[in-house]
Design a protein around this motif. Structure first.
Motif, PDB file in Angstrom:
ATOM      1  N   PHE A  23      17.965  -4.600 -21.885  1.00 58.98           N
ATOM      2  CA  PHE A  23      17.456  -5.173 -20.643  1.00 58.98           C
ATOM      3  C   PHE A  23      15.995  -4.796 -20.495  1.00 58.98           C
ATOM      4  O   PHE A  23      15.526  -3.814 -21.087  1.00 58.98           O
ATOM      5  CB  PHE A  23      18.274  -4.723 -19.430  1.00 58.98           C
ATOM      6  N   THR A  24      15.258  -5.587 -19.721  1.00 64.13           N
ATOM      7  CA  THR A  24      13.810  -5.429 -19.609  1.00 64.13           C
ATOM      8  C   THR A  24      13.415  -5.283 -18.151  1.00 64.13           C
ATOM      9  O   THR A  24      13.760  -6.132 -17.318  1.00 64.13           O
ATOM     10  CB  THR A  24      13.084  -6.639 -20.229  1.00 64.13           C
ATOM     11  N   TYR A  25      12.694  -4.194 -17.858  1.00 65.88           N
ATOM     12  CA  TYR A  25      12.227  -3.957 -16.495  1.00 65.88           C
ATOM     13  C   TYR A  25      10.876  -4.635 -16.318  1.00 65.88           C
ATOM     14  O   TYR A  25       9.845  -4.122 -16.750  1.00 65.88           O
ATOM     15  CB  TYR A  25      12.117  -2.456 -16.217  1.00 65.88           C
ATOM     16  N   ALA A  26      10.898  -5.815 -15.693  1.00 61.71           N
ATOM     17  CA  ALA A  26       9.677  -6.604 -15.539  1.00 61.71           C
ATOM     18  C   ALA A  26       9.575  -7.100 -14.096  1.00 61.71           C
ATOM     19  O   ALA A  26      10.008  -8.214 -13.781  1.00 61.71           O
ATOM     20  CB  ALA A  26       9.688  -7.781 -16.499  1.00 61.71           C
ATOM     21  N   PRO A  27       9.019  -6.269 -13.204  1.00 67.40           N
ATOM     22  CA  PRO A  27       8.809  -6.722 -11.826  1.00 67.40           C
ATOM     23  C   PRO A  27       7.919  -7.952 -11.795  1.00 67.40           C
ATOM     24  O   PRO A  27       7.208  -8.246 -12.764  1.00 67.40           O
ATOM     25  CB  PRO A  27       8.113  -5.517 -11.164  1.00 67.40           C
ATOM     26  N   ALA A  28       7.957  -8.672 -10.687  1.00 71.91           N
ATOM     27  CA  ALA A  28       7.176  -9.901 -10.560  1.00 71.91           C
ATOM     28  C   ALA A  28       5.708  -9.653 -10.908  1.00 71.91           C
ATOM     29  O   ALA A  28       5.090  -8.716 -10.408  1.00 71.91           O
ATOM     30  CB  ALA A  28       7.293 -10.442  -9.136  1.00 71.91           C
ATOM     31  N   GLY A  29       5.174 -10.483 -11.776  1.00 75.84           N
ATOM     32  CA  GLY A  29       3.775 -10.365 -12.169  1.00 75.84           C
ATOM     33  C   GLY A  29       3.526  -9.436 -13.336  1.00 75.84           C
ATOM     34  O   GLY A  29       2.409  -9.367 -13.858  1.00 75.84           O
ATOM     35  N   ASP A  30       4.566  -8.688 -13.782  1.00 79.20           N
ATOM     36  CA  ASP A  30       4.411  -7.754 -14.903  1.00 79.20           C
ATOM     37  C   ASP A  30       4.763  -8.476 -16.202  1.00 79.20           C
ATOM     38  O   ASP A  30       5.919  -8.743 -16.487  1.00 79.20           O
ATOM     39  CB  ASP A  30       5.326  -6.548 -14.688  1.00 79.20           C
TER      40      ASP A  30
END
Length: 334
Positions: A269-276
């Motif tokens: 899984f990938t932790y990618a907040p909005a805009g990252d």
């Protein structure tokens, strides 16, 4: 004459005693009426209770109606027990809530994040109870306690059920909390039975972040759930985590460690907040690396990308049940 006088006196005495007894009964009935709860009232709601917690001991006057919750997993615990908080910390992913709880959070005020609270916003809500976490918010405990009774769980790691039981006690809803846990435990038992010999499969879990890659192990949200069902972890990971046996959480790794990720099944899984976009770049770089493509699990097409919020970030009972859905889909029903 004496006999008549005695009879009259005795009659008067009996009458007087009767009046006194009737009056006493009447008073007792009135007292009973005053002390009995009105129909529909919950006697427990008005009873004070004490909660032992990470910062000491706190007395709560009655079952709280206006609760502010300061952890993501705690938000899920409240919702699972049919308690909508008046205020909650923003979800790590989502705007402002995780997708899987958005429909239940309408009207809830954002009071900062787990790591950076808005104390003024919390005070403005005039809560009956504040529930936080020592690992995250110890520095502001006194400020919070000045607003309302405040109780803290100790830490945030893989074993979410311990904190769930604490939240249930803090809310004076232990019976409701136990029902939620019983339903979850029954589902674990059901999946364990369905899995059969698939429990012999070795499972790896990897997380991509901006410029960082981690292998997740036993003392993590997903790791605890795999252990509950009975799935194995690759022996290569046992070697990797043997450097610090007391720390079975995560290891940040370089690409040279990719071969140790191999197993029968690999979830990432990938932790990618909005805009990252950096986290997504990390994911693409690693999953396109020759070492990754050479993994037996990749060649067998047993690699599955799953939701970071469900498998790691949310960390609560609702996410746990959704992760069980994924396990059933990707492992048991395959």
């Amino acid at each position: 004459m004496k006999t008549t006088y005695k009879k009259s006196w005795l009659s008067f005495l009996v009458l007087a005693l009767t009046i006194v007894l009737l009056a006493a009964c009447g008073n007792n009935n009135e007292e009973t009426k005053e002390t009995e709860p009105a129909e529909g009232d919950d006697p427990a709601a008005s009873e004070a209770y004490t909660v032992e917690h990470a910062m000491g001991s706190t007395e709560i006057e009655k079952t709280p109606e206006k609760v502010v919750i300061l952890t993501n997993e705690g938000t899920e615990a409240l919702l699972a027990m049919d308690v909508k908080p008046v205020g909650a910390v923003q979800s790590w992913l989502g705007d402002p809530w995780y997708e899987h709880i958005t429909s239940e959070m309408d009207g809830v005020e954002v009071v900062g994040t787990e790591s950076e609270l808005n104390v003024e916003a919390i005070a403005a809500l005039k809560p009956d109870l504040i529930i936080g976490n020592k690992m995250r918010q110890e520095a502001v405990y006194e400020k919070l306690s000045a607003i309302a009774p405040t109780v803290f769980s100790e830490t945030l790691r893989g074993e979410w059920k311990e904190n769930f039981e604490f939240y249930a006690k803090a809310l004076n809803r232990e019976e409701e909390g136990q029902k939620v846990l019983d339903e979850y435990n029954a589902r674990i038992a059901e999946l364990k039975e369905k899995a059969g010999d698939k429990l012999d499969q070795e499972i790896s879990v990897v997380r991509f972040m901006a410029g960082i890659t981690r292998i997740y192990y036993k003392d993590t949200f997903s790791g605890v759930i795999f252990d509950e069902i009975g799935f194995k972890r690759p022996s290569s990971l046992e070697e990797l985590f043997s450097d610090k046996p007391e720390d079975q959480f995560v290891r940040e790794v370089g690409k040279e460690v990719i071969p140790k990720m191999d197993g029968d099944i690999l979830f990432y899984f990938t932790y990618a907040p909005a805009g990252d976009t950096e986290a997504t770049k990390t994911e693409e770089e690693w999953t396109n690396d020759p070492l990754w493509k050479n993994l037996d699990v990749v060649k067998a097409e047993k690699v599955y990308k799953v939701d970071d919020a469900i498998w790691n970030t949310a960390g609560g009972v609702k996410a746990a049940n959704l992760m069980l859905d994924d396990i059933e889909e990707f492992i048991i029903n395959k």
